[in-house]
Design a protein around this motif. Structure first.
Motif, PDB file in Angstrom:
ATOM      1  N   GLY A 105      -7.775 -17.826  -0.989  1.00 18.47           N
ATOM      2  CA  GLY A 105      -8.363 -19.153  -1.143  1.00 18.47           C
ATOM      3  C   GLY A 105      -9.697 -19.187  -1.851  1.00 18.47           C
ATOM      4  N   LYS A 106     -10.207 -18.035  -2.283  1.00 22.01           N
ATOM      5  CA  LYS A 106     -11.527 -17.996  -2.917  1.00 22.01           C
ATOM      6  C   LYS A 106     -11.469 -17.999  -4.438  1.00 22.01           C
ATOM      7  CE  LYS A 106     -13.664 -15.729   1.047  1.00 22.01           C
ATOM      8  NZ  LYS A 106     -14.427 -14.550   1.550  1.00 22.01           N
ATOM      9  N   SER A 107     -10.325 -17.640  -5.011  1.00 19.24           N
ATOM     10  CA  SER A 107     -10.105 -17.683  -6.469  1.00 19.24           C
ATOM     11  C   SER A 107     -11.164 -16.921  -7.253  1.00 19.24           C
ATOM     12  CB  SER A 107     -10.067 -19.154  -6.949  1.00 19.24           C
ATOM     13  OG  SER A 107      -9.063 -19.883  -6.302  1.00 19.24           O
ATOM     14  N   ASN A 108     -11.637 -15.823  -6.692  1.00 17.79           N
ATOM     15  CA  ASN A 108     -12.702 -15.068  -7.378  1.00 17.79           C
ATOM     16  C   ASN A 108     -12.315 -13.617  -7.630  1.00 17.79           C
ATOM     17  OD1 ASN A 108     -12.845 -14.089  -4.806  1.00 17.79           O
ATOM     18  ND2 ASN A 108     -15.004 -14.606  -4.449  1.00 17.79           N
ATOM     19  N   GLY A 109     -11.010 -13.368  -7.772  1.00 20.86           N
ATOM     20  CA  GLY A 109     -10.548 -12.024  -8.090  1.00 20.86           C
ATOM     21  C   GLY A 109      -9.667 -11.448  -7.006  1.00 20.86           C
ATOM     22  N   ILE A 110      -8.758 -10.577  -7.430  1.00 15.99           N
ATOM     23  CA  ILE A 110      -7.795  -9.988  -6.506  1.00 15.99           C
ATOM     24  C   ILE A 110      -8.390  -8.781  -5.786  1.00 15.99           C
ATOM     25  CG2 ILE A 110      -5.881 -10.759  -7.946  1.00 15.99           C
ATOM     26  CD1 ILE A 110      -5.581  -7.796  -8.859  1.00 15.99           C
ATOM     27  N   GLU A 111      -7.729  -8.354  -4.719  1.00  8.71           N
ATOM     28  CA  GLU A 111      -8.069  -7.094  -4.045  1.00  8.71           C
ATOM     29  C   GLU A 111      -7.358  -5.978  -4.811  1.00  8.71           C
ATOM     30  OE1 GLU A 111     -10.055  -6.165  -1.735  1.00  8.71           O
ATOM     31  OE2 GLU A 111     -10.266  -7.676  -0.156  1.00  8.71           O
ATOM     32  N   GLU A 112      -8.106  -5.327  -5.698  1.00  5.44           N
ATOM     33  CA  GLU A 112      -7.488  -4.366  -6.603  1.00  5.44           C
ATOM     34  C   GLU A 112      -6.887  -3.172  -5.880  1.00  5.44           C
ATOM     35  OE1 GLU A 112     -10.215  -3.384  -9.715  1.00  5.44           O
ATOM     36  OE2 GLU A 112     -10.128  -5.398 -10.599  1.00  5.44           O
ATOM     37  N   ASP A 113      -7.505  -2.750  -4.790  1.00  9.35           N
ATOM     38  CA  ASP A 113      -6.963  -1.595  -4.059  1.00  9.35           C
ATOM     39  C   ASP A 113      -5.591  -1.912  -3.468  1.00  9.35           C
ATOM     40  OD1 ASP A 113      -9.221  -0.138  -4.662  1.00  9.35           O
ATOM     41  OD2 ASP A 113     -10.191  -0.469  -2.727  1.00  9.35           O
ATOM     42  N   ILE A 114      -5.421  -3.137  -2.968  1.00  7.43           N
ATOM     43  CA  ILE A 114      -4.123  -3.529  -2.421  1.00  7.43           C
ATOM     44  C   ILE A 114      -3.089  -3.600  -3.541  1.00  7.43           C
ATOM     45  CG2 ILE A 114      -2.835  -5.375  -1.287  1.00  7.43           C
ATOM     46  CD1 ILE A 114      -5.347  -6.068   0.271  1.00  7.43           C
ATOM     47  N   ALA A 115      -3.480  -4.211  -4.658  1.00  5.42           N
ATOM     48  CA  ALA A 115      -2.553  -4.321  -5.787  1.00  5.42           C
ATOM     49  C   ALA A 115      -2.102  -2.950  -6.268  1.00  5.42           C
ATOM     50  CB  ALA A 115      -3.211  -5.101  -6.919  1.00  5.42           C
ATOM     51  N   ALA A 116      -3.045  -2.004  -6.350  1.00  4.05           N
ATOM     52  CA  ALA A 116      -2.706  -0.651  -6.818  1.00  4.05           C
ATOM     53  C   ALA A 116      -1.792   0.053  -5.825  1.00  4.05           C
ATOM     54  CB  ALA A 116      -3.983   0.151  -7.035  1.00  4.05           C
ATOM     55  N   LEU A 117      -2.042  -0.114  -4.524  1.00  6.73           N
ATOM     56  CA  LEU A 117      -1.178   0.483  -3.506  1.00  6.73           C
ATOM     57  C   LEU A 117       0.245  -0.046  -3.634  1.00  6.73           C
ATOM     58  CD1 LEU A 117      -0.558   1.994  -0.824  1.00  6.73           C
ATOM     59  CD2 LEU A 117      -1.398  -0.041   0.382  1.00  6.73           C
ATOM     60  N   LEU A 118       0.378  -1.349  -3.778  1.00  4.02           N
ATOM     61  CA  LEU A 118       1.715  -1.945  -3.886  1.00  4.02           C
ATOM     62  C   LEU A 118       2.398  -1.516  -5.166  1.00  4.02           C
ATOM     63  CD1 LEU A 118       0.927  -5.556  -2.592  1.00  4.02           C
ATOM     64  CD2 LEU A 118       1.744  -3.583  -1.296  1.00  4.02           C
ATOM     65  N   GLY A 119       1.635  -1.366  -6.238  1.00  2.00           N
ATOM     66  CA  GLY A 119       2.206  -0.940  -7.499  1.00  2.00           C
ATOM     67  C   GLY A 119       2.660   0.499  -7.506  1.00  2.00           C
ATOM     68  N   SER A 120       2.055   1.310  -6.651  1.00  2.40           N
ATOM     69  CA  SER A 120       2.409   2.731  -6.603  1.00  2.40           C
ATOM     70  C   SER A 120       3.629   3.002  -5.742  1.00  2.40           C
ATOM     71  CB  SER A 120       1.224   3.551  -6.070  1.00  2.40           C
ATOM     72  OG  SER A 120       0.979   3.265  -4.701  1.00  2.40           O
ATOM     73  N   TRP A 121       4.049   1.997  -4.972  1.00  2.03           N
ATOM     74  CA  TRP A 121       5.185   2.174  -4.057  1.00  2.03           C
ATOM     75  C   TRP A 121       6.448   1.623  -4.704  1.00  2.03           C
ATOM     76  CZ3 TRP A 121       8.016  -1.503  -0.901  1.00  2.03           C
ATOM     77  CH2 TRP A 121       8.863  -0.896   0.042  1.00  2.03           C
ATOM     78  N   ASP A 122       7.517   2.367  -4.623  1.00  2.00           N
ATOM     79  CA  ASP A 122       8.802   1.935  -5.153  1.00  2.00           C
ATOM     80  C   ASP A 122       9.731   1.604  -3.999  1.00  2.00           C
ATOM     81  OD1 ASP A 122       8.347   2.287  -8.005  1.00  2.00           O
ATOM     82  OD2 ASP A 122       8.309   4.442  -7.589  1.00  2.00           O
ATOM     83  N   GLY A 123       9.945   0.320  -3.798  1.00  2.00           N
ATOM     84  CA  GLY A 123      10.794  -0.069  -2.676  1.00  2.00           C
ATOM     85  C   GLY A 123      11.294  -1.489  -2.848  1.00  2.00           C
ATOM     86  N   ILE A 124      11.390  -2.216  -1.747  1.00  2.00           N
ATOM     87  CA  ILE A 124      11.890  -3.585  -1.758  1.00  2.00           C
ATOM     88  C   ILE A 124      10.869  -4.514  -2.411  1.00  2.00           C
ATOM     89  CG2 ILE A 124      13.326  -3.181   0.284  1.00  2.00           C
ATOM     90  CD1 ILE A 124      11.205  -4.608   1.956  1.00  2.00           C
ATOM     91  N   PRO A 125      11.273  -5.742  -2.777  1.00  2.00           N
ATOM     92  CA  PRO A 125      10.335  -6.666  -3.406  1.00  2.00           C
ATOM     93  C   PRO A 125       9.112  -6.959  -2.545  1.00  2.00           C
ATOM     94  CG  PRO A 125      12.586  -7.440  -3.687  1.00  2.00           C
ATOM     95  CD  PRO A 125      12.654  -6.281  -2.751  1.00  2.00           C
TER      96      PRO A 125
END
Length: 260
Positions: A188-208
C-alpha cells in the motif's frame, strides 16, 4: 509474469489500505483509497479484460460488525465473475465450501493453517479435504524481523515462527495450487518492491506465485520481472488508477504483455 487483479474489502467497501496499518481493534486501517463502486464493478472489469487468478480479500474478522457487508460485496464480485476470482480473509474448513459454491475458483488461507506460530498440518489437511489441492492457495504474506522474513497471520498483525524460505515453499507446495505473498511492510505504500522477497521467489522453481506490495512505477514492475525471472506474477493495488493511483490499468496490462 501475469497480472493478477485484486478486490480488497474493508468495512464493507472496496478499498486500498496501507497493509501494516490494519488493526482489528476499532476496525481500523489507514486508507489509501475508498471506492464508491461495489465489488461487482471491479470483477466485471477484470472479466472483460480477460484476467484470471485475481483475488478478493476480506479484511475484517468474522466477529466485526462489518463482516456481513464484506461478504455481501465479495458475493457480488463472485457472481459477476464466477470461476475467475480467488477469495481469502478468515477462510477455514467450515466456510470454504460456501465461497466455492458462490463462484470462487480458489480459497486463500493463512491464519487457519498457521496457528500458535507454527504450521498446523491438521488444519492444512482439513482445508485440502474441502478444497482439494487444486483449489487451495496458501497466503505466505510476510514481514521482516531480524534480517529474515516471517509469515504473518491474523490480517498481518501476528508474526509466526515460520521463515519464508525455499525449503518452506517446497514443503507447502505439495498441499496447494498456488502461493500468494504480500510483502506487508511495503504493502500500500507504492514506493518500491521488497527486492529480497522477489529474488527469493524468482530463484525457486515450483508452483505459481503471486507477489503483492510496493509496486508504484513501471520501473518497479520491470524490477520485479527481472528479480522474479519472469516467473513471479504480480498484483498492483494502490498505485493503479482504478484505485486512485498514477498507473493506468491499460498501460500495466500492455507492459506485462511485452518484453521488458
Amino acid at each position: 509474469m501475469r497480472f493478477r487483479p485484486c478486490i480488497d474489502i474493508h468495512n464493507g467497501k472496496v478499498k486500498q489500505i496501507v497493509g501494516g496499518s490494519l488493526l482489528d481493534k476499532g476496525d481500523f486501517a489507514e486508507d489509501n483509497f475508498v471506492s464508491e463502486k461495489n465489488g461487482d464493478y471491479y470483477a466485471a472489469l477484470y472479466r472483460d479484460a480477460g484476467l484470471t487468478g485475481g483475488h478478493i480479500i476480506l479484511l475484517n474478522p468474522a466477529g466485526s460488525s462489518y463482516y456481513e457487508e464484506d461478504v455481501r460485496q465479495a458475493c457480488l464480485a463472485l457472481a459477476a465473475y464466477p470461476g475467475g476470482l480467488q477469495i481469502g480473509g478468515g477462510m477455514n474448513d467450515e466456510n470454504a465450501a460456501f465461497f466455492l459454491d458462490k463462484g470462487a475458483s480458489h480459497i486463500i488461507v493463512t491464519s487457519f493453517v498457521f496457528r500458535d506460530g507454527e504450521i498446523n498440518y491438521d488444519n492444512l489437511n482439513k482445508m485440502v479435504k474441502v478444497t482439494g489441492k487444486e483449489r487451495l492457495v496458501l497466503d505466505l504474506s510476510c514481514r521482516k524481523r531480524d534480517d529474515a522474513y516471517y509469515i504473518v497471520t491474523d490480517r498481518w498483525q501476528k508474526f509466526t515462527n515460520v521463515k519464508l524460505t525455499e525449503t518452506v515453499l517446497e514443503e507447502l507446495s505439495g498441499y496447494c495450487d498456488e502461493f500468494l505473498i504480500h510483502a506487508v511492510d511495503v504493502e500500500g505504500k507504492s514506493n518500491g518492491i521488497e527486492e529480497d522477497i522477489a529474488a527469493l521467489l524468482g530463484s525457486w522453481d515450483g508452483i505459481p506465485v503471486t507477489y503483492a506490495g510496493g509496486v508504484g512505477t513501471m520501473e518497479d514492475l520491470r524490477q520485479l520481472k527481472r528479480l522474479g525471472r519472469g516467473k513471479v506474477d504480480v498484483t498492483i493495488g494502490s498505485a493503479l488508477d482504478l484505485f486512485g493511483g498514477p498507473l493506468r490499468f491499460e498501460d500495466v496490462l500492455e507492459e506485462i504483455k511485452g518484453d521488458f
